[in-house]
Design a protein around this motif. Structure first.
Motif, PDB file in Angstrom:
ATOM      1  N   SER A  17      10.408 -10.480  -0.520  1.00  0.00           N
ATOM      2  CA  SER A  17       9.474 -10.260   0.572  1.00  0.00           C
ATOM      3  C   SER A  17       8.514 -11.434   0.683  1.00  0.00           C
ATOM      4  CB  SER A  17       8.689  -8.963   0.303  1.00  0.00           C
ATOM      5  OG  SER A  17       7.551  -8.863   1.116  1.00  0.00           O
ATOM      6  N   SER A  73       6.148   5.693   5.385  1.00  0.00           N
ATOM      7  CA  SER A  73       4.942   4.955   5.782  1.00  0.00           C
ATOM      8  C   SER A  73       5.212   3.964   6.905  1.00  0.00           C
ATOM      9  CB  SER A  73       4.383   4.196   4.573  1.00  0.00           C
ATOM     10  OG  SER A  73       5.300   3.184   4.174  1.00  0.00           O
ATOM     11  N   GLY A  74       6.502   3.725   7.195  1.00  0.00           N
ATOM     12  CA  GLY A  74       6.873   2.742   8.209  1.00  0.00           C
ATOM     13  C   GLY A  74       7.290   1.405   7.613  1.00  0.00           C
ATOM     14  N   THR A  75       7.026   1.199   6.348  1.00  0.00           N
ATOM     15  CA  THR A  75       7.422  -0.023   5.666  1.00  0.00           C
ATOM     16  C   THR A  75       8.940  -0.096   5.555  1.00  0.00           C
ATOM     17  OG1 THR A  75       5.391  -0.035   4.372  1.00  0.00           O
ATOM     18  CG2 THR A  75       7.216  -1.338   3.510  1.00  0.00           C
ATOM     19  N   VAL A  76       9.487  -1.291   5.763  1.00  0.00           N
ATOM     20  CA  VAL A  76      10.916  -1.534   5.586  1.00  0.00           C
ATOM     21  C   VAL A  76      11.062  -2.601   4.511  1.00  0.00           C
ATOM     22  CG1 VAL A  76      13.044  -2.325   6.684  1.00  0.00           C
ATOM     23  CG2 VAL A  76      11.417  -0.926   7.984  1.00  0.00           C
ATOM     24  N   ALA A  77      11.926  -2.336   3.534  1.00  0.00           N
ATOM     25  CA  ALA A  77      12.123  -3.281   2.432  1.00  0.00           C
ATOM     26  C   ALA A  77      13.609  -3.536   2.227  1.00  0.00           C
ATOM     27  CB  ALA A  77      11.510  -2.735   1.144  1.00  0.00           C
ATOM     28  N   THR A 106      13.902   2.247   4.735  1.00  0.00           N
ATOM     29  CA  THR A 106      12.798   2.566   5.635  1.00  0.00           C
ATOM     30  C   THR A 106      12.015   3.724   5.024  1.00  0.00           C
ATOM     31  OG1 THR A 106      14.098   1.889   7.553  1.00  0.00           O
ATOM     32  CG2 THR A 106      12.139   3.243   7.975  1.00  0.00           C
ATOM     33  N   PHE A 107      10.768   3.445   4.672  1.00  0.00           N
ATOM     34  CA  PHE A 107       9.899   4.440   4.043  1.00  0.00           C
ATOM     35  C   PHE A 107       9.171   5.259   5.109  1.00  0.00           C
ATOM     36  CE2 PHE A 107      10.501   1.088   0.978  1.00  0.00           C
ATOM     37  CZ  PHE A 107      10.672   1.774  -0.221  1.00  0.00           C
ATOM     38  N   TYR A 165      -1.382  -0.431  -4.800  1.00  0.00           N
ATOM     39  CA  TYR A 165      -0.594   0.061  -3.666  1.00  0.00           C
ATOM     40  C   TYR A 165       0.800   0.497  -4.124  1.00  0.00           C
ATOM     41  CZ  TYR A 165       2.292   0.083   0.508  1.00  0.00           C
ATOM     42  OH  TYR A 165       3.192   0.448   1.486  1.00  0.00           O
ATOM     43  N   ARG A 197       5.335 -10.995   1.374  1.00  0.00           N
ATOM     44  CA  ARG A 197       4.064 -10.505   0.824  1.00  0.00           C
ATOM     45  C   ARG A 197       4.060 -10.431  -0.695  1.00  0.00           C
ATOM     46  NH1 ARG A 197       3.137  -4.893   3.187  1.00  0.00           N
ATOM     47  NH2 ARG A 197       1.608  -4.918   1.530  1.00  0.00           N
ATOM     48  N   GLN A 242       2.539   4.255  -4.072  1.00  0.00           N
ATOM     49  CA  GLN A 242       3.820   4.525  -3.425  1.00  0.00           C
ATOM     50  C   GLN A 242       4.801   5.151  -4.412  1.00  0.00           C
ATOM     51  OE1 GLN A 242       4.699   3.990   0.065  1.00  0.00           O
ATOM     52  NE2 GLN A 242       2.492   4.191  -0.131  1.00  0.00           N
ATOM     53  N   TYR A 249       9.043  -8.848  -7.443  1.00  0.00           N
ATOM     54  CA  TYR A 249       9.165  -7.396  -7.565  1.00  0.00           C
ATOM     55  C   TYR A 249      10.504  -7.123  -8.239  1.00  0.00           C
ATOM     56  CZ  TYR A 249       9.203  -2.427  -6.226  1.00  0.00           C
ATOM     57  OH  TYR A 249       9.225  -1.047  -6.237  1.00  0.00           O
TER      58      TYR A 249
END
Length: 133
Positions: A76, A52-56, A49-50, A112, A78, A116, A82
């Motif tokens: 992912s 920024s709110g992003t979860v990966a 959990t970053f 992006y 999106r 990050q 990666y």
């Protein structure tokens, strides 16, 4: 495929930096606190959990102590691809360099991801010691 490379100078011995990098479940406490808020292990993966709110979901590919190299991938909707690696090398007795490489598709994600990574670099330098001049 876009390849993003960060060469990060750190004022800390390579063995200390590697110890933090290889601690796969401690991003939020040891490697990049503030940039990552939480890390939970889930088998061979970590849920990150970053700030920024992003979860990966990051899958551990390899952790090579002899080469001080960790490789991971993100799966992912999106991102088509990666793949990343982080390698620590000594730069004298008290300094090290972290070579962080990310290959990503689609290409449009590269700016992006690079931004990050820049935030992660700052957090890493702050957490691991004194940023090298």
């Amino acid at each position: 495929m876009a390849s993003i490379h960060k060469d990060i100078p750190i004022h800390a011995p390579a063995h200390e930096v590697w110890d933090a990098v290889r601690d796969f479940g401690a991003l939020h406490t040891r490697l990049v606190p503030g940039f990552v808020l939480d890390t939970k292990l889930d088998g061979e993966a970590r849920i990150v959990t970053f700030a920024s709110g992003t979860v990966a979901r990051e899958l551990l590919i390899d952790c090579d102590d002899a080469r001080r190299r960790l490789a991971y991938a993100i799966v992912s909707e999106r991102i088509k691809h990666y793949g990343a690696s982080v390698q620590v090398t000594a730069d004298g007795d008290a300094r090290s360099r972290v070579l962080w490489t990310v290959d990503v598709l689609p290409h449009e994600m590269a700016p992006y991801i690079s931004g990050q990574m820049d935030q992660g670099v700052f957090a890493m330098q702050k957490a691991l010691g004194r940023a090298a001049a």
